[in-house]
Write a protein that holds these residues in place. Structure first.
Motif, mmCIF file in Angstrom:
data_model
loop_
_atom_site.group_PDB
_atom_site.id
_atom_site.type_symbol
_atom_site.label_atom_id
_atom_site.label_comp_id
_atom_site.label_asym_id
_atom_site.label_seq_id
_atom_site.Cartn_x
_atom_site.Cartn_y
_atom_site.Cartn_z
ATOM 1 N N HIS A 72 0.858 -1.198 0.000
ATOM 2 C CA HIS A 72 0.000 0.000 0.000
ATOM 3 C C HIS A 72 0.887 1.238 0.000
ATOM 4 O O HIS A 72 2.099 1.146 0.074
ATOM 5 C CB HIS A 72 -0.985 -0.016 1.168
ATOM 6 N N HIS A 74 1.404 3.846 1.986
ATOM 7 C CA HIS A 74 1.942 4.587 3.134
ATOM 8 C C HIS A 74 3.474 4.616 3.088
ATOM 9 O O HIS A 74 4.127 3.631 2.756
ATOM 10 C CB HIS A 74 1.454 3.967 4.452
ATOM 11 N N HIS A 77 6.071 2.022 4.020
ATOM 12 C CA HIS A 77 6.120 0.776 3.235
ATOM 13 C C HIS A 77 6.708 0.979 1.834
ATOM 14 O O HIS A 77 6.964 -0.009 1.144
ATOM 15 C CB HIS A 77 4.720 0.161 3.131
ATOM 16 N N HIS A 147 -7.394 -1.773 5.904
ATOM 17 C CA HIS A 147 -6.501 -0.649 6.177
ATOM 18 C C HIS A 147 -6.933 0.475 5.245
ATOM 19 O O HIS A 147 -7.203 0.201 4.071
ATOM 20 C CB HIS A 147 -5.055 -1.095 5.918
ATOM 21 N N ASP A 168 -0.274 -3.805 6.710
ATOM 22 C CA ASP A 168 -1.023 -3.127 7.771
ATOM 23 C C ASP A 168 -2.487 -3.509 7.633
ATOM 24 O O ASP A 168 -3.047 -3.446 6.533
ATOM 25 C CB ASP A 168 -0.895 -1.604 7.617
HETATM 26 ZN ZN LIG Z 1 -0.266 1.695 6.469
#
Ligand SMILES: [Zn+2]
Ligand SMILES: [Zn+2]
Length: 258
Positions: A72, A74, A77, A147, A168
């Motif tokens: 994802h 974020h 990551h 998430h 996550d």
């Molecule tokens: Zn995240």
């Protein structure tokens, strides 16, 4: 009959090395989320948060990577994907050939918004839950996680073993299908049992329950925020994990499957 070292060595088809295990931000000792998965001939970088690039270089020559999976968008990551991009694009006289980069569409859009030339180092492949990739005997399957941005859990398996990674997630989503009978289930445990609920994340106890519910053999707790009592998280996960063995992820830890 004498057994030589090459005979005694166990045949390993899938292994995972933790490149980063810290939740949200890196510390002096721990990078953000990232894992090197070696499966058959493939060497896959699975998430690449802050600090994972340097830890990857401790493990291998980056030019032998086969592909990258990002769960994802974020930053904890994805942020070191730009290190790999620069190394492949500008690190030699000639750019290295493209390797696949699999990620949810929104993730690809965001990272390309930051470095528009990313497609000169990677072939970009949007993936969503239920998509699968076949890498000659190794199968990568994606699952929907709970998430807030689109987030995929990643299941990598061959005839011998199953590795599952939650990225996550809250306790919902397709966690059980993701981790069904996994040999190693890398699961986030951002919270502890007495914490206030935080949408999109799990407590250590919930991670333990998820591992038990899925019949996972080993639970590797990860994404613990800095300055947490990791021992308490481990204890809380133990209480709910049933038959699953529980271990804390640590940068540099390497596990062989099954
Ligand atoms: Zn995240
Ligand atoms: Zn995260």
């Amino acid at each position: 009959m004498a057994v030589g070292p090459e005979c005694a060595r166990r045949v390993v088809t899938i292994s995972v090395t933790v490149l980063g295990s810290s939740g949200m931000y890196a510390t002096r000792d721990r990078a953000c989320s990232g894992y090197l998965v070696e499966a058959g001939e493939a060497r896959i970088l699975m998430d690449c948060g802050s600090g994972t690039w340097r830890n990857l270089l401790q493990q291998m020559d980056h030019t032998s990577l086969s592909g990258v999976v990002m769960s994802h968008r974020h930053p904890d990551h994805v942020s070191d994907v730009f290190q790999l991009f620069h190394a492949r694009r500008y690190g030699q006289t000639e750019p290295l050939p493209e390797i696949p980069l699999w990620a949810p569409p929104e993730t690809l859009e965001r990272v390309c918004g930051f470095a528009a030339e990313l497609d000169q180092a990677f072939s970009l492949h949007p993936v969503s839950a239920a998509d699968t990739i076949d890498l000659g005997g190794v199968r990568i399957a994606f699952f929907s996680m709970a998430h807030p941005p689109e987030t995929v859990g990643v299941r990598i398996e061959d005839a011998e073993g199953v590795l599952a990674y939650s990225s996550d997630t809250g306790p919902g989503g397709d966690l059980e299908a993701l981790a069904r009978d996994a040999d190693v289930f890398i699961c986030e445990a951002t919270l502890q049992d007495d914490d206030l609920e935080w949408e999109g994340h799990m407590t250590a106890g919930q991670a333990g329950s998820a591992a038990a519910g899925a019949g996972a053999k080993k639970l590797l707790l990860t994404h613990l925020p800095p300055e947490r009592d990791a021992g308490l998280s481990l204890t809380q996960a133990h209480k709910t994990s049933g038959q699953a063995e529980v271990q804390l992820a640590a940068d540099g830890l390497r596990l062989e499957l099954p």
